[in-house]
Design a protein around this motif. Sequence first.
Motif, PDB file in Angstrom:
ATOM      1  N   GLN A   1       0.859  -1.185   0.000  1.00 32.62           N
ATOM      2  CA  GLN A   1       0.000   0.000   0.000  1.00 32.62           C
ATOM      3  C   GLN A   1       0.895   1.235   0.000  1.00 32.62           C
ATOM      4  O   GLN A   1       1.959   1.229   0.619  1.00 32.62           O
ATOM      5  CB  GLN A   1      -0.881   0.014   1.242  1.00 32.62           C
ATOM      6  CG  GLN A   1      -1.851  -1.148   1.343  1.00 32.62           C
ATOM      7  CD  GLN A   1      -2.512  -1.189   2.716  1.00 32.62           C
ATOM      8  OE1 GLN A   1      -1.914  -1.675   3.680  1.00 32.62           O
ATOM      9  NE2 GLN A   1      -3.723  -0.672   2.826  1.00 32.62           N
ATOM     10  N   VAL A   2       0.438   2.268  -0.686  1.00 33.25           N
ATOM     11  CA  VAL A   2       1.204   3.508  -0.701  1.00 33.25           C
ATOM     12  C   VAL A   2       0.246   4.697  -0.556  1.00 33.25           C
ATOM     13  O   VAL A   2      -0.828   4.720  -1.157  1.00 33.25           O
ATOM     14  CB  VAL A   2       2.074   3.610  -1.987  1.00 33.25           C
ATOM     15  CG1 VAL A   2       1.221   3.606  -3.240  1.00 33.25           C
ATOM     16  CG2 VAL A   2       2.975   4.825  -1.937  1.00 33.25           C
TER      17      VAL A   2
ATOM     18  N   MET B   1      -2.848   7.015  -7.780  1.00 28.88           N
ATOM     19  CA  MET B   1      -2.510   7.270  -6.382  1.00 28.88           C
ATOM     20  C   MET B   1      -3.474   8.297  -5.798  1.00 28.88           C
ATOM     21  O   MET B   1      -4.242   8.934  -6.525  1.00 28.88           O
ATOM     22  CB  MET B   1      -1.052   7.731  -6.279  1.00 28.88           C
ATOM     23  CG  MET B   1      -0.066   6.668  -6.731  1.00 28.88           C
ATOM     24  SD  MET B   1       1.656   7.194  -6.641  1.00 28.88           S
ATOM     25  CE  MET B   1       1.828   7.493  -4.869  1.00 28.88           C
ATOM     26  N   ASP B   2      -3.419   8.451  -4.474  1.00 24.44           N
ATOM     27  CA  ASP B   2      -4.373   9.327  -3.791  1.00 24.44           C
ATOM     28  C   ASP B   2      -3.651  10.092  -2.691  1.00 24.44           C
ATOM     29  O   ASP B   2      -2.952   9.493  -1.865  1.00 24.44           O
ATOM     30  CB  ASP B   2      -5.511   8.501  -3.202  1.00 24.44           C
ATOM     31  CG  ASP B   2      -6.699   9.351  -2.771  1.00 24.44           C
ATOM     32  OD1 ASP B   2      -6.498  10.349  -2.054  1.00 24.44           O
ATOM     33  OD2 ASP B   2      -7.838   9.002  -3.144  1.00 24.44           O
ATOM     34  N   CYS B   3      -3.833  11.400  -2.676  1.00 21.84           N
ATOM     35  CA  CYS B   3      -3.174  12.246  -1.672  1.00 21.84           C
ATOM     36  C   CYS B   3      -3.713  12.028  -0.267  1.00 21.84           C
ATOM     37  O   CYS B   3      -3.066  12.425   0.714  1.00 21.84           O
ATOM     38  CB  CYS B   3      -3.353  13.720  -2.027  1.00 21.84           C
ATOM     39  SG  CYS B   3      -2.547  14.246  -3.546  1.00 21.84           S
TER      40      CYS B   3
ATOM     41  N   ASN C   1      -3.824   0.290  -2.873  1.00 19.52           N
ATOM     42  CA  ASN C   1      -3.220  -1.038  -2.935  1.00 19.52           C
ATOM     43  C   ASN C   1      -2.634  -1.321  -4.318  1.00 19.52           C
ATOM     44  O   ASN C   1      -3.290  -1.069  -5.337  1.00 19.52           O
ATOM     45  CB  ASN C   1      -4.269  -2.107  -2.609  1.00 19.52           C
ATOM     46  CG  ASN C   1      -4.792  -1.986  -1.194  1.00 19.52           C
ATOM     47  OD1 ASN C   1      -4.035  -2.085  -0.239  1.00 19.52           O
ATOM     48  ND2 ASN C   1      -6.087  -1.771  -1.060  1.00 19.52           N
ATOM     49  N   PHE C   2      -1.433  -1.883  -4.329  1.00 19.49           N
ATOM     50  CA  PHE C   2      -0.771  -2.280  -5.571  1.00 19.49           C
ATOM     51  C   PHE C   2      -0.025  -3.589  -5.349  1.00 19.49           C
ATOM     52  O   PHE C   2       0.222  -3.992  -4.219  1.00 19.49           O
ATOM     53  CB  PHE C   2       0.225  -1.215  -6.039  1.00 19.49           C
ATOM     54  CG  PHE C   2      -0.386   0.123  -6.339  1.00 19.49           C
ATOM     55  CD1 PHE C   2      -1.016   0.352  -7.550  1.00 19.49           C
ATOM     56  CD2 PHE C   2      -0.329   1.157  -5.403  1.00 19.49           C
ATOM     57  CE1 PHE C   2      -1.586   1.585  -7.833  1.00 19.49           C
ATOM     58  CE2 PHE C   2      -0.886   2.402  -5.682  1.00 19.49           C
ATOM     59  CZ  PHE C   2      -1.517   2.609  -6.895  1.00 19.49           C
TER      60      PHE C   2
ATOM     61  N   VAL D   1       2.554  -5.352 -13.048  1.00 19.21           N
ATOM     62  CA  VAL D   1       2.188  -4.364 -12.025  1.00 19.21           C
ATOM     63  C   VAL D   1       0.680  -4.199 -12.090  1.00 19.21           C
ATOM     64  O   VAL D   1       0.098  -4.038 -13.172  1.00 19.21           O
ATOM     65  CB  VAL D   1       2.873  -3.006 -12.274  1.00 19.21           C
ATOM     66  CG1 VAL D   1       2.533  -2.022 -11.148  1.00 19.21           C
ATOM     67  CG2 VAL D   1       4.384  -3.175 -12.405  1.00 19.21           C
ATOM     68  N   GLY D   2       0.027  -4.253 -10.925  1.00 20.74           N
ATOM     69  CA  GLY D   2      -1.419  -4.123 -10.903  1.00 20.74           C
ATOM     70  C   GLY D   2      -1.921  -3.391  -9.679  1.00 20.74           C
ATOM     71  O   GLY D   2      -1.181  -3.173  -8.715  1.00 20.74           O
ATOM     72  N   SER D   3      -3.184  -3.015  -9.718  1.00 15.89           N
ATOM     73  CA  SER D   3      -3.816  -2.368  -8.570  1.00 15.89           C
ATOM     74  C   SER D   3      -4.612  -3.405  -7.789  1.00 15.89           C
ATOM     75  O   SER D   3      -4.944  -4.472  -8.295  1.00 15.89           O
ATOM     76  CB  SER D   3      -4.736  -1.235  -9.037  1.00 15.89           C
ATOM     77  OG  SER D   3      -5.725  -1.739  -9.927  1.00 15.89           O
TER      78      SER D   3
END
Length: 208
Positions: free
Chosen positions: A9-10, A64-66, A71-72, A83-85
């Motif tokens: 998660q980022v 992405m979200d501020c 999740n990736f 690479v996936g979400s």
Amino acid sequence: MADSSLIFQVYGCDNAFIKLHASSSLLGPNYNIIIGGWGNTRSQISKTVTTEQLVDLYYYNHLMDCYSFQNFWISWQKGMIRVGSGNTLNYNVFLLYDDMCSFTIQEVVISTGWGTTLYWIFHPQALTTQARSSSYDMIDASFVKSFDCPTFEVISTIKELVSTRCAGKCRIIENCKGFQYNKVSEVCILLSDTAINGTLTSLYRLIE
């Protein structure tokens, strides 16, 4: 590192960088993955052996979200970079690259750029690998000639009368991933998938 995937998660606005290195010294060949780059409008995979080469590109705003964790996942089994979400491997793929000159990943480095602050949560997970065949298959059925590959670690150097016997030896050695054969000298060089450096070479690459 033994794993061939990461689920993570980022949290942050943009520019999540993940680099997959062939060496723990962070030198030599690598894959560079950018998620939400260029103001959260573009994601990409590039590969570096001698120079950096863009191999896949995906334009999409707001991966992405501020204000929340997203999740990736990333996987790199047998040279298939995905690479996936989300948090399930092999679902919602938005970047992919199949590398016939793939190499073992020894180190994963995360970073960001352009002054962005990110927060990461990683959940390493290994992918299941299939059992290898030990049959004496022919070269055109089990191997493909690949060019502009990084230089790989030599497992063994032997004399063989024909290249098919060299291929057969590679098939029955567990960590053999390819070979080079000189029909003039009848020298067979068996290779692993551990990249030594960025010097370019060609080889017969095992199809798995």
